[in-house]
Design a protein around this motif. Structure first.
Motif, PDB file in Angstrom:
ATOM      1  N   LYS A 113      -1.453   3.063   1.660  1.00 53.76           N
ATOM      2  CA  LYS A 113      -1.316   1.951   2.773  1.00 53.76           C
ATOM      3  C   LYS A 113      -2.122   0.551   2.116  1.00 53.76           C
ATOM      4  O   LYS A 113      -1.487  -0.307   2.283  1.00 53.76           O
TER       5      LYS A 113
ATOM      6  N   LYS B 178      11.555  -7.650  -0.527  1.00 58.70           N
ATOM      7  CA  LYS B 178      10.783  -7.191   0.369  1.00 58.70           C
ATOM      8  C   LYS B 178      10.736  -5.606   0.376  1.00 58.70           C
ATOM      9  O   LYS B 178       9.780  -4.961   0.954  1.00 58.70           O
ATOM     10  N   ARG B 179      11.469  -5.012  -0.546  1.00 57.21           N
ATOM     11  CA  ARG B 179      11.299  -3.391  -0.866  1.00 57.21           C
ATOM     12  C   ARG B 179      11.681  -3.552  -2.292  1.00 57.21           C
ATOM     13  O   ARG B 179      12.669  -4.167  -2.920  1.00 57.21           O
TER      14      ARG B 179
ATOM     15  N   GLU C   8       5.926   0.620   2.939  1.00 51.55           N
ATOM     16  CA  GLU C   8       6.874  -0.378   3.456  1.00 51.55           C
ATOM     17  C   GLU C   8       7.362  -1.113   2.464  1.00 51.55           C
ATOM     18  O   GLU C   8       8.665  -1.405   2.553  1.00 51.55           O
ATOM     19  N   ARG C   9       6.676  -1.351   1.135  1.00 54.52           N
ATOM     20  CA  ARG C   9       7.346  -2.142   0.190  1.00 54.52           C
ATOM     21  C   ARG C   9       7.565  -1.512  -1.178  1.00 54.52           C
ATOM     22  O   ARG C   9       8.665  -1.645  -1.783  1.00 54.52           O
TER      23      ARG C   9
ATOM     24  N   ARG D 211       4.527   8.176   3.700  1.00 54.85           N
ATOM     25  CA  ARG D 211       4.486   7.732   5.235  1.00 54.85           C
ATOM     26  C   ARG D 211       3.778   6.582   5.404  1.00 54.85           C
ATOM     27  O   ARG D 211       3.876   5.716   6.490  1.00 54.85           O
TER      28      ARG D 211
ATOM     29  N   ASP E  84      -0.079  -0.369  -1.008  1.00 57.11           N
ATOM     30  CA  ASP E  84       1.062  -0.975  -0.759  1.00 57.11           C
ATOM     31  C   ASP E  84       0.846  -2.319   0.023  1.00 57.11           C
ATOM     32  O   ASP E  84       1.567  -3.401  -0.250  1.00 57.11           O
TER      33      ASP E  84
END
Ligand code: KIV
Length: 272
Positions: free
Chosen positions: A38, A9-10, A84-85, A81, A41
């Protein structure tokens, strides 16, 4: 969705070491801004490198030397910013760690505190050993970088393949073992013979990520602007271009210019 994307997930430094253990290759690309980060990712790339190649790609400098610590922090915080992962690794720029370990630690702490990056990358072997140890001691993960180290371009004189001679290859192998022993979580190998890179990858338990270092390593990194073909003058053998954005963007801009001049843009449905 890639296997890795489902699995993690990360992505953490530990995930990368697990990937090596399981024989799963690691994907890494550069990003220097929010929008690109963005997309990278979201595509499930494991590691985003806020590289000092921003000096070339974003600022148009001939080398990576001019970029400052403040500028790296600006790029890295924009990337963070968006994430997410992916694990975000930030280059310590030229002049921010070479003089002594205390300065190196101060620079690494600024990156971690002010950008929110997850790890730092530093070029060099035994000459930066004490700085690496000091940074690691503060709990900051460090990625090493050996082979062609662009911050030393004026020492090398050219961007040609490194470590073709036995003596330099031997030193590189020793440096890789030293980086592992010091506690680095991964090593980038840039532009060295594939056979040597494979030997290094097999000799250490931490992941080895190559750029121009062949297929026998644990992962690959490319500069995103090069692999999507936004740049077009830089054509090393190792670069696979997945798109030709230079051409596509030029066509789009040309068309837009023509549409504005002719009055075709905006049309009735493109206004209020
Ligand atoms: O700065 C950068 O983009 C890098 C990669 C080429 C590994 O260090």
């Amino acid at each position: 969705m890639s296997v890795a994307k489902k699995e993690y997930k990360r992505v953490t430094v530990k995930s990368l070491i697990d990937m090596k253990k399981r024989g799963e290759k690691i994907s890494m690309l550069t990003a220097y801004d929010y929008t690109m980060a963005k997309i990278v990712d979201g595509a499930g790339i494991d590691v985003i490198l806020v590289g000092d190649s921003a000096s070339n790609v974003m600022a148009g400098h001939e080398t990576t030397l001019p970029i400052t610590l403040d500028q790296m922090i600006y790029h890295a915080s924009s990337v963070i910013r968006a994430i997410e992962r992916a694990l975000v690794v930030v280059d310590l720029p030229f002049g921010s760690y070479q003089s002594d370990p205390k300065e190196a630690l101060r620079s690494a702490i600024r990156i971690m505190k002010e950008s929110g990056g997850h790890a730092v990358k530093m070029e060099g072997g035994k000459e930066v050993k004490e700085s690496i140890k000091r940074i690691l001691h503060a709990g900051i993960p460090v990625m090493g970088h050996l082979g062609l180290t662009p911050q030393s371009i004026y020492k090398f004189g050219t961007y040609t393949v490194r470590a073709k001679e036995e003596q330099e290859a031997q030193r590189l192998k020793e440096d890789a073992l030293m980086l592992e022993k010091a506690g680095c979580f991964a090593i980038v190998l840039e532009k060295i013979p594939a056979k040597l890179a494979q030997e290094v990858a097999q000799s250490v338990s931490i992941p080895v990520i190559g750029i121009g270092a062949g297929a026998g390593v644990d992962g690959q990194v490319l500069v995103t602007h090069d692999m999507v073909g936004m740049t077009h003058e830089f054509n090393p053998r190792f670069l696979r271009r997945y798109m030709n954005l230079y051409e596509e963007m030029t066509n789009a801009f040309t068309q837009y210019g023509e549409d504005v001049k002719s009055g075709d843009f905006p049309n009735d449905s493109e206004q209020y």
